[in-house]
Design an enzyme around this catalytic site. Sequence first.
Site, short mmCIF file in Angstrom:
data_model
loop_
_atom_site.label_atom_id
_atom_site.label_comp_id
_atom_site.label_asym_id
_atom_site.label_seq_id
_atom_site.Cartn_x
_atom_site.Cartn_y
_atom_site.Cartn_z
N LYS A 171 0.84 -1.21 0.00
CA LYS A 171 0.00 0.00 0.00
C LYS A 171 0.87 1.26 0.00
CE LYS A 171 -3.47 2.87 0.67
NZ LYS A 171 -4.45 3.25 -0.34
N LYS A 239 0.29 11.44 5.79
CA LYS A 239 0.59 10.31 6.68
C LYS A 239 1.21 9.15 5.89
CE LYS A 239 -2.77 7.66 6.95
NZ LYS A 239 -3.48 6.50 6.51
P1 NAD Z 1 -12.18 9.03 7.67
O1 NAD Z 1 -11.49 9.99 8.54
O2 NAD Z 1 -13.23 9.50 6.72
O3 NAD Z 1 -12.87 7.89 8.57
C1 NAD Z 1 -12.27 7.38 9.73
C2 NAD Z 1 -13.34 6.80 10.64
O4 NAD Z 1 -12.70 6.26 11.81
C3 NAD Z 1 -14.37 7.82 11.15
O5 NAD Z 1 -15.65 7.21 11.13
C4 NAD Z 1 -13.95 8.09 12.60
O6 NAD Z 1 -15.06 8.40 13.43
C5 NAD Z 1 -13.40 6.72 12.96
N1 NAD Z 1 -12.43 6.75 14.06
C6 NAD Z 1 -11.27 7.45 14.14
N2 NAD Z 1 -10.63 7.16 15.27
C7 NAD Z 1 -11.38 6.24 15.92
C8 NAD Z 1 -11.26 5.56 17.14
N3 NAD Z 1 -10.21 5.74 17.92
N4 NAD Z 1 -12.23 4.68 17.47
C9 NAD Z 1 -13.30 4.47 16.68
N5 NAD Z 1 -13.47 5.09 15.49
C10 NAD Z 1 -12.53 5.97 15.14
O7 NAD Z 1 -11.04 8.26 6.88
P2 NAD Z 1 -11.15 7.43 5.50
O8 NAD Z 1 -10.94 8.35 4.35
O9 NAD Z 1 -12.35 6.56 5.54
O10 NAD Z 1 -9.81 6.56 5.60
C11 NAD Z 1 -9.70 5.45 6.49
C12 NAD Z 1 -8.39 4.73 6.17
O11 NAD Z 1 -8.43 4.26 4.82
C13 NAD Z 1 -7.15 5.61 6.30
O12 NAD Z 1 -6.10 4.85 6.83
C14 NAD Z 1 -6.88 6.01 4.87
O13 NAD Z 1 -5.50 6.33 4.68
C15 NAD Z 1 -7.31 4.78 4.11
N6 NAD Z 1 -7.76 4.99 2.74
C16 NAD Z 1 -8.56 6.04 2.41
C17 NAD Z 1 -8.97 6.22 1.07
C18 NAD Z 1 -9.85 7.38 0.67
O14 NAD Z 1 -9.97 7.62 -0.56
N7 NAD Z 1 -10.47 8.10 1.57
C19 NAD Z 1 -8.58 5.30 0.10
C20 NAD Z 1 -7.80 4.20 0.47
C21 NAD Z 1 -7.40 4.07 1.79
#
Ligand code: NAD
Length: 294
Positions: A171, A239
């Site tokens: 990744k 990050k």
């Molecule tokens: P986001 O910030 O939209 O969602 C994160 C979720 O985690 C939220 O619902 C938040 O409330 C929850 N959360 C955070 N800390 C928490 C805790 N301690 N306990 C419980 N819930 C908690 O992020 P995202 O865009 O959905 O990304 C999530 C992961 O996927 C990241 O690691 C990101 O790098 C990866 N990712 C994102 C994308 C994208 O296009 N957004 C694509 C591939 C991978």
Amino acid sequence: MTVIGFIGLGVMGRPMAANLVNAGHDVRGYARSESARAGLADLGITAVDSVAAAVAGAELVLTMLPDSPDVEAVVLGDDGVLASIEPGAGYIDMSTITPESARLVADRLREKGHAVLDAPVSGGEAGAQEGTLSIMVGGNAADLDRWRNVLSAMGGTIVHVGDSGSGQVVKAANQLMVAGHLQMLAEAIVFLEAQKTDVGTALSVIAKGLGGSTVIDRKVNGVLAENFRPGFRIELHHKDLGIVRDAARKTGTALPVTALISQFVQSLVTRGDGGLDHSALVTLAREANVGARA
Ligand code: NAD
């Protein structure tokens, strides 16, 4: 049908959990922010109010959280996954975190006899909604075989890439490539604009040749409309580029172009644009070219 505890229901987790429901699984969802927990019933997801409640009774626990400290807190913290997980249940983390964190949580859960996979994804919000994510999986291949049908509700390409932490390594490589594609898209746009060429038309033909990319396919409309609603927040890409930098440093691998693009990403975070979509890299390219003309 698998009973699944899903923790982290943001941009990615929410549509991924919805696709699990659509595939017939029983999903209990928890996220820290109240806004992320709103409206889950409409998607067929049972909203619960703690990690422990999501994990209780689950055959499989999935996490989709922002960063390594979040995953470590949710898994290893008080009332976390490790404390509450049912005997014999599996755990798959789909967040993007460091390979070290992935190995740490895997080791701790394996000591208690649980199957663990790191399974980060690529494909963005659209891929999560469509259930077409690319999923790069680290851990035991036999554990992937066991849970492949669950992952296939969220992803179109699911590949075992090695032991625990390997999914995160792959990744990280993915993320340096996405950053590169975005930066080159930004530079192509300012180049084309200065040449007084219709950018949309130009990119429609570039997209079908060797210069094409999923980045163009997914991002070009937003970029041309200057709509930088995330999508993928710049602070998350920042990050990820930190993960690349640290892993590369450990092996003495020089990645000069990645380092340069990382500085552009740093600059966007520093000026307060970390909440925008990563395609906002084009704004820096534009600012660097004020006054460029044919
Ligand atoms: P986001 O910030 O939209 O969602 C994160 C979720 O985690 C939220 O619902 C938040 O409330 C929850 N959360 C955070 N800390 C928490 C805790 N301690 N306990 C419980 N819930 C908690 O992020 P995202 O865009 O959905 O990304 C999530 C992961 O996927 C990241 O690691 C990101 O790098 C990866 N990712 C994102 C994308 C994208 O296009 N957004 C694509 C591939 C991978």
